[in-house]
Motif scaffolding. Sequence first.
Motif, PDB file in Angstrom:
ATOM      1  N   ALA A   1       0.838  -1.205   0.000  1.00 57.05           N
ATOM      2  CA  ALA A   1       0.000   0.000   0.000  1.00 57.05           C
ATOM      3  C   ALA A   1       0.872   1.253   0.000  1.00 57.05           C
ATOM      4  O   ALA A   1       0.598   2.244  -0.699  1.00 57.05           O
ATOM      5  CB  ALA A   1      -0.945  -0.012   1.200  1.00 57.05           C
ATOM      6  N   LEU A   2       1.968   1.238   0.784  1.00 59.01           N
ATOM      7  CA  LEU A   2       2.888   2.383   0.809  1.00 59.01           C
ATOM      8  C   LEU A   2       3.545   2.570  -0.557  1.00 59.01           C
ATOM      9  O   LEU A   2       3.698   3.697  -1.029  1.00 59.01           O
ATOM     10  CB  LEU A   2       3.963   2.186   1.882  1.00 59.01           C
ATOM     11  CG  LEU A   2       3.524   2.410   3.314  1.00 59.01           C
ATOM     12  CD1 LEU A   2       4.695   2.111   4.274  1.00 59.01           C
ATOM     13  CD2 LEU A   2       3.053   3.834   3.535  1.00 59.01           C
ATOM     14  N   ASN A   3       3.922   1.470  -1.185  1.00 65.87           N
ATOM     15  CA  ASN A   3       4.523   1.547  -2.520  1.00 65.87           C
ATOM     16  C   ASN A   3       3.534   2.122  -3.525  1.00 65.87           C
ATOM     17  O   ASN A   3       3.891   2.953  -4.367  1.00 65.87           O
ATOM     18  CB  ASN A   3       4.998   0.164  -2.972  1.00 65.87           C
ATOM     19  CG  ASN A   3       6.269  -0.268  -2.273  1.00 65.87           C
ATOM     20  OD1 ASN A   3       7.023   0.563  -1.781  1.00 65.87           O
ATOM     21  ND2 ASN A   3       6.505  -1.573  -2.213  1.00 65.87           N
TER      22      ASN A   3
ATOM     23  N   THR B   1       3.952   5.546  -5.489  1.00 62.89           N
ATOM     24  CA  THR B   1       3.843   5.588  -6.953  1.00 62.89           C
ATOM     25  C   THR B   1       2.787   6.604  -7.374  1.00 62.89           C
ATOM     26  O   THR B   1       2.993   7.382  -8.317  1.00 62.89           O
ATOM     27  CB  THR B   1       3.498   4.189  -7.491  1.00 62.89           C
ATOM     28  OG1 THR B   1       4.516   3.264  -7.102  1.00 62.89           O
ATOM     29  CG2 THR B   1       3.387   4.204  -9.006  1.00 62.89           C
ATOM     30  N   LEU B   2       1.640   6.631  -6.680  1.00 64.59           N
ATOM     31  CA  LEU B   2       0.574   7.600  -6.998  1.00 64.59           C
ATOM     32  C   LEU B   2       1.046   9.035  -6.774  1.00 64.59           C
ATOM     33  O   LEU B   2       0.734   9.924  -7.562  1.00 64.59           O
ATOM     34  CB  LEU B   2      -0.679   7.298  -6.168  1.00 64.59           C
ATOM     35  CG  LEU B   2      -1.475   6.076  -6.583  1.00 64.59           C
ATOM     36  CD1 LEU B   2      -2.600   5.816  -5.566  1.00 64.59           C
ATOM     37  CD2 LEU B   2      -2.052   6.248  -7.971  1.00 64.59           C
ATOM     38  N   GLN B   3       1.803   9.241  -5.686  1.00 64.29           N
ATOM     39  CA  GLN B   3       2.321  10.589  -5.416  1.00 64.29           C
ATOM     40  C   GLN B   3       3.298  11.011  -6.508  1.00 64.29           C
ATOM     41  O   GLN B   3       3.262  12.147  -6.979  1.00 64.29           O
ATOM     42  CB  GLN B   3       2.995  10.644  -4.038  1.00 64.29           C
ATOM     43  CG  GLN B   3       2.003  10.634  -2.893  1.00 64.29           C
ATOM     44  CD  GLN B   3       2.705  10.613  -1.533  1.00 64.29           C
ATOM     45  OE1 GLN B   3       3.851  10.214  -1.409  1.00 64.29           O
ATOM     46  NE2 GLN B   3       1.968  11.022  -0.505  1.00 64.29           N
ATOM     47  N   LYS B   4       4.177  10.069  -6.915  1.00 66.25           N
ATOM     48  CA  LYS B   4       5.125  10.387  -7.994  1.00 66.25           C
ATOM     49  C   LYS B   4       4.381  10.663  -9.295  1.00 66.25           C
ATOM     50  O   LYS B   4       4.729  11.581 -10.050  1.00 66.25           O
ATOM     51  CB  LYS B   4       6.112   9.231  -8.181  1.00 66.25           C
ATOM     52  CG  LYS B   4       7.128   9.120  -7.083  1.00 66.25           C
ATOM     53  CD  LYS B   4       8.045   7.935  -7.314  1.00 66.25           C
ATOM     54  CE  LYS B   4       9.031   7.770  -6.158  1.00 66.25           C
ATOM     55  NZ  LYS B   4       9.847   6.569  -6.309  1.00 66.25           N
TER      56      LYS B   4
ATOM     57  N   VAL C   1       2.798  14.071  -9.042  1.00 62.43           N
ATOM     58  CA  VAL C   1       3.815  15.112  -9.236  1.00 62.43           C
ATOM     59  C   VAL C   1       4.184  15.199 -10.710  1.00 62.43           C
ATOM     60  O   VAL C   1       4.298  16.286 -11.277  1.00 62.43           O
ATOM     61  CB  VAL C   1       5.058  14.817  -8.356  1.00 62.43           C
ATOM     62  CG1 VAL C   1       6.227  15.703  -8.759  1.00 62.43           C
ATOM     63  CG2 VAL C   1       4.730  15.013  -6.884  1.00 62.43           C
ATOM     64  N   SER C   2       4.357  14.050 -11.336  1.00 59.97           N
ATOM     65  CA  SER C   2       4.710  14.005 -12.751  1.00 59.97           C
ATOM     66  C   SER C   2       3.608  14.638 -13.604  1.00 59.97           C
ATOM     67  O   SER C   2       3.880  15.428 -14.521  1.00 59.97           O
ATOM     68  CB  SER C   2       4.951  12.560 -13.173  1.00 59.97           C
ATOM     69  OG  SER C   2       5.190  12.484 -14.549  1.00 59.97           O
ATOM     70  N   MET C   3       2.371  14.319 -13.311  1.00 60.44           N
ATOM     71  CA  MET C   3       1.241  14.876 -14.074  1.00 60.44           C
ATOM     72  C   MET C   3       1.151  16.389 -13.860  1.00 60.44           C
ATOM     73  O   MET C   3       0.888  17.141 -14.798  1.00 60.44           O
ATOM     74  CB  MET C   3      -0.060  14.192 -13.675  1.00 60.44           C
ATOM     75  CG  MET C   3      -0.162  12.767 -14.197  1.00 60.44           C
ATOM     76  SD  MET C   3      -1.623  11.901 -13.603  1.00 60.44           S
ATOM     77  CE  MET C   3      -2.926  12.846 -14.327  1.00 60.44           C
ATOM     78  N   LYS C   4       1.355  16.825 -12.616  1.00 62.52           N
ATOM     79  CA  LYS C   4       1.333  18.267 -12.332  1.00 62.52           C
ATOM     80  C   LYS C   4       2.452  18.972 -13.095  1.00 62.52           C
ATOM     81  O   LYS C   4       2.259  20.061 -13.643  1.00 62.52           O
ATOM     82  CB  LYS C   4       1.467  18.523 -10.830  1.00 62.52           C
ATOM     83  CG  LYS C   4       0.202  18.231 -10.062  1.00 62.52           C
ATOM     84  CD  LYS C   4       0.375  18.519  -8.580  1.00 62.52           C
ATOM     85  CE  LYS C   4      -0.901  18.199  -7.817  1.00 62.52           C
ATOM     86  NZ  LYS C   4      -0.732  18.369  -6.377  1.00 62.52           N
ATOM     87  N   GLU C   5       3.632  18.341 -13.155  1.00 64.07           N
ATOM     88  CA  GLU C   5       4.763  18.906 -13.893  1.00 64.07           C
ATOM     89  C   GLU C   5       4.428  18.993 -15.380  1.00 64.07           C
ATOM     90  O   GLU C   5       4.688  20.012 -16.024  1.00 64.07           O
ATOM     91  CB  GLU C   5       6.011  18.034 -13.661  1.00 64.07           C
ATOM     92  CG  GLU C   5       7.250  18.536 -14.357  1.00 64.07           C
ATOM     93  CD  GLU C   5       7.780  19.862 -13.825  1.00 64.07           C
ATOM     94  OE1 GLU C   5       8.445  20.567 -14.610  1.00 64.07           O
ATOM     95  OE2 GLU C   5       7.505  20.216 -12.662  1.00 64.07           O
ATOM     96  N   GLU C   6       3.840  17.921 -15.939  1.00 63.50           N
ATOM     97  CA  GLU C   6       3.451  17.930 -17.354  1.00 63.50           C
ATOM     98  C   GLU C   6       2.418  19.016 -17.623  1.00 63.50           C
ATOM     99  O   GLU C   6       2.504  19.750 -18.624  1.00 63.50           O
ATOM    100  CB  GLU C   6       2.873  16.569 -17.762  1.00 63.50           C
ATOM    101  CG  GLU C   6       3.906  15.498 -17.974  1.00 63.50           C
ATOM    102  CD  GLU C   6       3.279  14.169 -18.386  1.00 63.50           C
ATOM    103  OE1 GLU C   6       2.177  14.176 -18.979  1.00 63.50           O
ATOM    104  OE2 GLU C   6       3.895  13.130 -18.106  1.00 63.50           O
TER     105      GLU C   6
END
Length: 117
Positions: free
Chosen positions: A11-13, A17-20, A23-28
């Motif tokens: 669940a932590l992984n 992964t969802l947080q990354k 962040v990636s989607m927000k950056e895009e």
Amino acid sequence: NENLNKRFNDALNILDTLQKLDVSMKEERREEMEKSLGREERMHEELKKERVEKEELEKRMEEMREESDALKDDVESMREDLTKERLENADLTKKLEETRMESDTLKQYMQPMKDDL
């Protein structure tokens, strides 16, 4: 218990992964917005440049119209002057012809007197 720890780590992984991904989607999205903003700014600058060019062309066209009008006025003035000169020349030609005729008449009148001398 071990199974619970594995599920917790999974669940932590997943959360990591969802947080990354978030962040990636927000950056895009931010990059796309910056690109879009850059395109809008370029388009705005191009429109501004085109507007300035159009105003300069309109100004030049107006100047050319004024020059054309001035040339038309000059040509009309020259025509009037030419017509006036032609009338004056015709009048002078008529006076010259009259003077020649008078001169011929005087010569004819004076010839007998000359002959007598």
